[in-house]
Design an enzyme around this catalytic site. Structure first.
Site, mmCIF file in Angstrom:
data_model
loop_
_atom_site.group_PDB
_atom_site.id
_atom_site.type_symbol
_atom_site.label_atom_id
_atom_site.label_comp_id
_atom_site.label_asym_id
_atom_site.label_seq_id
_atom_site.Cartn_x
_atom_site.Cartn_y
_atom_site.Cartn_z
ATOM 1 N N HIS A 308 0.851 -1.185 0.000
ATOM 2 C CA HIS A 308 0.000 0.000 0.000
ATOM 3 C C HIS A 308 0.887 1.235 0.000
ATOM 4 O O HIS A 308 1.957 1.239 0.613
ATOM 5 C CB HIS A 308 -0.914 -0.003 1.232
ATOM 6 C CG HIS A 308 -2.035 0.984 1.160
ATOM 7 N ND1 HIS A 308 -1.881 2.308 1.507
ATOM 8 C CD2 HIS A 308 -3.332 0.832 0.784
ATOM 9 C CE1 HIS A 308 -3.038 2.933 1.349
ATOM 10 N NE2 HIS A 308 -3.931 2.070 0.917
ATOM 11 N N ASP A 366 -7.805 -4.274 -0.632
ATOM 12 C CA ASP A 366 -8.354 -4.463 -1.977
ATOM 13 C C ASP A 366 -8.294 -5.931 -2.409
ATOM 14 O O ASP A 366 -9.180 -6.403 -3.124
ATOM 15 C CB ASP A 366 -7.588 -3.596 -2.988
ATOM 16 C CG ASP A 366 -7.715 -2.115 -2.675
ATOM 17 O OD1 ASP A 366 -8.860 -1.655 -2.535
ATOM 18 O OD2 ASP A 366 -6.693 -1.435 -2.564
#
Length: 431
Positions: A308, A366
């Site tokens: 991330h 995600d």
């Protein structure tokens, strides 16, 4: 505004300038450069605003190094485990967790505003059937100011409150109807007896021929998806909402701007890109090949859904989402879905590989949310609209905070100009 007790000295040529330093309640100190141009005649240069605070806020805090996400001070894992989405909405909007009576009142207000103006059905039908659901959502949310013009005056606190409730309440209906229109099925009206997440699932999957009985495990997983995506500090779409809001635009226009920004594959499309990667891998036996490519410095390929930009540790939302993914896959099974088989084995292979652990490339939110939505039966085109439903409350909270900020100014970033200097116009005959 935060108090300042420290200053920094900037020296340009033979002149020195004192710049205040503010200390936040959490996070790094902030250098105040608001008067820099007036005093020194220079701008700062920060593409992507990676080192620039454009506002002060009391809503959400992220510590990427520690893997920490706080909403009004409460850790996201506690909220996801002990709370539910509408309670988190109340927290984000009003700053405190509600009492039982306050929560009941808030839930009733949201539930009683879930229906759309009947004429909006005609607006949906103006789109082509193959229109992307996000295109529909951008258009429909932007058009809400034409249907609900009694809540567009941003100077009226009551109208701001009404607009906030309407957006939170109606966004699941808008997303579900965009989905129904996309797949050629009749619109399903909301049902007030259902909770927020269950209502959304029913509007997406019920048909007139037979009703859809919501499984509580799926409803809980959807509620967690909403909760974990509710707000994420000053990301691209939130900054877009704030920038649009700084001009005095009505709330529906501001949220539509946020949805448009979220549509970008580098932002809201990350879980869709993850599922497309799993489809590209195809079968579990090809996983070693793609892991080897991801580890090859000379290969630009990278695994989607791992790591991330902000979190340099484990994404705190991913831990909770993994639990939901396991519950959903246990319920629905993965035996007949090769994509989900690849996802489960890729997760295991990456977590067991020291390369990914050393580089802190852990599965992020995600990765798991894409798996859950795929298992539930949503096409990838609906992943970002669902993200938009969840993030609406964050956008509204940030919008409301900015509207009440006495320091509010219209956003106007500066630039480092590298184009041509002044030159004289030449007639076309002599060019």
């Amino acid at each position: 505004m935060a108090e300042t007790t420290k200053t920094a000295t900037l020296t340009i040529d033979d002149k020195s300038f004192e710049l205040p330093i503010y200390s936040p309640t959490a996070g790094p100190d902030v250098l105040d450069i608001r008067k820099l141009y007036a005093q020194a005649g220079v701008f700062t240069y920060d593409p992507g605003f990676t080192s620039t605070a454009a506002c002060d806020s009391t809503i959400t805090f992220i510590d990427g190094d520690l893997g920490e996400l706080l909403h009004r001070g409460y850790p996201i894992d506690q909220l996801a485990e002990k709370s539910h989405f509408l309670e988190v909405c109340y927290l984000l909007l009003y700053g405190e967790l509600p009492s039982g009576k306050q929560l009941e009142d808030f839930e009733n207000r949201v539930t009683n505003h879930t229906m759309l103006h009947e004429q909006m059905q005609n607006f949906f039908r103006g789109f082509r059937r193959d229109a992307h659901p996000m295109a529909v959502m951008v258009g429909v949310v932007g058009a809400m100011s034409a249907f609900y013009h009694d809540s567009t005056d941003i100077t009226d606190p009551w109208q701001r409150e009404v607009a906030s409730i309407r957006l939170i309440a109606k966004m699941p209906t808008i997303a579900a109807w965009a989905f129904k229109y996309h797949v050629g099925q009749p619109f399903v009206y909301p049902l007030n007896s259902l909770d927020y997440a269950s209502n959304f699932l029913r509007m997406c999957f019920a048909v007139p021929a037979e009703d859809y009985v919501v499984n509580p495990i799926l409803s809980r997983a959807m509620d967690r998806i909403f909760t974990l995506h509710a707000d994420h500090e000053q990301n691209a779409s939130t900054s877009t909402v704030r920038l649009a809001s700084s001009s005095g635009a009505n709330p529906f226009a501001c949220i539509a701007a946020g949805i448009a920004c979220l549509w970008g594959p580098a932002h809201g499309g990350a879980n869709q890109a993850c599922l497309e990667m799993l489809k590209e891998i195809g079968t579990p036996d090809r996983i070693p090949e793609f892991i080897a490519r991801a580890k090859d410095k000379n290969d630009p390929y990278r695994l989607m859904g791992f790591g991330h930009r902000v979190y340099k540790n484990f994404d705190p939302r991913a831990t909770v989402m993994k639990q939901s993914a396991d519950e959903v896959l246990d319920l629905l099974g993965v035996e007949n879905n090769p994509i989900l088989q690849v996802a489960k084995e890729l997760e295991a292979a990456a977590l067991a590989d020291p390369y990914f652990a050393d580089k802190k490339l852990f599965p992020n939110v995600d990765f798991y949310s894409g798996i859950i939505l795929e298992a539930m039966g949503f096409p990838t085109s609906m992943f970002t609209p669902i993200f938009a439903v969840a993030r609406t409350v964050g956008w509204i909270s940030q919008w409301k905070e900015q509207i009440s900020d006495p320091q509010l100014k219209i956003g106007r970033p500066r630039q480092l100009y590298l184009g041509a200097t002044a030159r004289n116009y030449t007639d076309i005959e002599t060019r």
